[in-house]
Design an enzyme around this catalytic site. Sequence first.
Site, PDB file in Angstrom:
ATOM      1  N   GLU A  62       1.999   7.152  -0.962  1.00 15.07           N
ATOM      2  CA  GLU A  62       3.226   7.253  -1.733  1.00 15.07           C
ATOM      3  C   GLU A  62       3.204   8.628  -2.395  1.00 15.07           C
ATOM      4  O   GLU A  62       2.201   8.986  -3.010  1.00 15.07           O
ATOM      5  CB  GLU A  62       3.253   6.150  -2.805  1.00 15.07           C
ATOM      6  CG  GLU A  62       4.573   6.170  -3.539  1.00 15.07           C
ATOM      7  CD  GLU A  62       4.698   5.122  -4.642  1.00 15.07           C
ATOM      8  OE1 GLU A  62       3.776   4.305  -4.808  1.00 15.07           O
ATOM      9  OE2 GLU A  62       5.735   5.163  -5.327  1.00 15.07           O
ATOM     10  N   ARG A 293     -12.015  -0.270  -0.669  1.00 16.82           N
ATOM     11  CA  ARG A 293     -11.647   1.061  -1.149  1.00 16.82           C
ATOM     12  C   ARG A 293     -12.889   1.780  -1.673  1.00 16.82           C
ATOM     13  O   ARG A 293     -13.886   1.146  -2.024  1.00 16.82           O
ATOM     14  CB  ARG A 293     -10.541   1.004  -2.186  1.00 16.82           C
ATOM     15  CG  ARG A 293     -10.903   0.304  -3.476  1.00 16.82           C
ATOM     16  CD  ARG A 293      -9.659   0.000  -4.307  1.00 16.82           C
ATOM     17  NE  ARG A 293      -8.944   1.195  -4.691  1.00 16.82           N
ATOM     18  CZ  ARG A 293      -7.658   1.429  -4.388  1.00 16.82           C
ATOM     19  NH1 ARG A 293      -6.970   0.558  -3.694  1.00 16.82           N
ATOM     20  NH2 ARG A 293      -7.068   2.528  -4.793  1.00 16.82           N
ATOM     21  N   LYS A 303      -4.715   6.480  -9.806  1.00 17.99           N
ATOM     22  CA  LYS A 303      -3.706   7.533  -9.958  1.00 17.99           C
ATOM     23  C   LYS A 303      -3.230   7.643 -11.400  1.00 17.99           C
ATOM     24  O   LYS A 303      -3.002   8.732 -11.901  1.00 17.99           O
ATOM     25  CB  LYS A 303      -2.501   7.207  -9.079  1.00 17.99           C
ATOM     26  CG  LYS A 303      -2.519   7.926  -7.751  1.00 17.99           C
ATOM     27  CD  LYS A 303      -1.213   7.685  -7.037  1.00 17.99           C
ATOM     28  CE  LYS A 303      -1.432   7.788  -5.546  1.00 17.99           C
ATOM     29  NZ  LYS A 303      -0.337   7.197  -4.794  1.00 17.99           N
TER      30      LYS A 303
END
Length: 587
Positions: A62, A293, A303
């Site tokens: 994104e 992850r 983020k």
Amino acid sequence: MSKPDSNAAPSPASNFIRNVIDADLAKGTYAARTWSGRPGPAAAQAGAAKDPARIRTRFPPEPNGYLHIGHAKSICLNFGTAADYGGVCHMRFDDTNPTKEDQEYVDSILDSVRWLGFGWGEHLFYASDYFETLFRFAEAFIEHGLAYVDSITPEQMRELRGTLTEGGKESPYRGRNVAENLDLFRRMRAGEFADGAHVLRLKIDMASPNMNMRDPVIYRIRHAHHHRTGDDWCIYPMYDYTHCISDALENITHSICTLEFEDHRPLYDWVLEKLADFGQLARPLPHQYEFARLNLTYTVLSKRKLIQLVEEKHVQGWDDPRMPTIVGYRRRGYTPESLRLFAERIGVSKENSIIEMTILEDCLRKDLDERAPRATAVLDPVRLVIDNWPEGKVEECDAPVHPHKPELGKRRFPIGRELWIEREDFTETPPKGYFRLFPGNMVRLRYGYVVKCIGCDKDAGGTITAVHCEVMPDSKSGTPGADTYKVKGNIHWVCAEGALDAEVRLYDRLFTVSAPGSGDADYLKQINPDSVRVIRARLEPSLRDAKPEDCFQFERHGYFVADLLDSKPGAPVFNRAVTLKDSWGKN
Ligand code: ATP
Ligand code: MG
């Protein structure tokens, strides 16, 4: 012992994703696909029609931030796996949230993927290019009685949603008929309603034990400007709905994502199966596979936290060399090869774990040890005067550019009466086992002469201002008889005449604890106050010509890179990328 076949390419380590792909290839899962008349982007359709069995993965960031080392793992996995199987990896922006996204992020993401060494050819896509198709598909869900416009408040929606242990309850608007739903949904698109007035939901099962299946919202009203579609839309599709359809439109075969999406997989499959039933998509459909992850010690990768570090100026920007962003690692001196090696070493699994930062640092050492030219840097300089060296006399010394690569040749540098040495290489009162300079002791000036220490000068405060030595004139490195001097100390130095006086930044870890923010801790309070120390060092003269991003091993100190942004022609600024694991030689 049998010798490895030198012609064989090194086979990439196997993992569960490769096992899935191998099984699909053996079964011919994707070769049987029918490709004609599909609604996806032309480049994806043409490629798939030509080679239906080809493996297709995608990397779907994104554009709401800069990529970090976790994304690098995902990039290496997606692009690397596709490449190993002769497939393609699509670069796709998952740009469905107009208020947080920006072209600046799109540009930096593309740049980082390219820098890591991967390409996408003509396969650069944006979910926003599918907005029209996504809208049509939503109408199809409504027409089949599987989606409805809901008009309850967000609070009511939260209440009715239920909990992990308790099923949800149906909204009073769930029974709206097809015509009413279609009309409302089209008027939502036409801009007749304010943000939050209505949403479009799939009609699945409010009693499902999986919260993601409790009539998920797939469209919301948001009167916001989008960085690519401008003001064309005031309704935006949600991630879960968009992602699976984007995969299908692009003929993705294996959709690889992180573990937190495991519970979303039933929804992924539900949406695609229904659209295939409606005749909107062709089977076989893409499948989602989840891997753990990356978490890294001494690092935050969320983020939200990275944005906070930048916005509140705890660091100097996204590309601050202490940031775990790809642009940050690049400025720090990490190479694409070292990050790819790291991704290979940590592998992929389904178990969440925290990787030690030292593994990453070792990958950089391994890469740079093999190729970084050597150079001399005195980071904490004090003057050394050779009292029996004639004033004004300068000689040349040389050293290999790389100790194991004679083909790289030699580097040359001067030696004269006054040199710079490390302050810690002299002491008046040597502890046991100290073999460097102290009055009466002899050491070798590396690649130069053997000198004998005869004393030092001090200022009024007792700080040493110069060390005095005498040279053994027949001891020059590389000349006959030089090795008759048996000395235990071997120190580096830079000739005062011609030395480059340069800024050097000694970077360390950004956090003082291995798991910043864990428990109730405020990760901002765990920032390492010494994560950077800026010094002025004296460097070997040839370093004056270092270009931005040139990497060196400063002997005994570590690997350093000429800063990408702050280096000027003739005046490089160096960043310490990583220290040496072991200090060379025995001092
Ligand atoms: P957010 O959830 O805030 O959007 P994100 O880190 O998931 O953050 P994306 O842009 O959605 O950001 O990520 C793009 C891809 O990178 C996704 O497929 C995601 O699974 C993967 N990814 C993100 N973080 C990691 C990580 N720490 N390790 C491995 N892969 C990651
Ligand atoms: Mg994400």
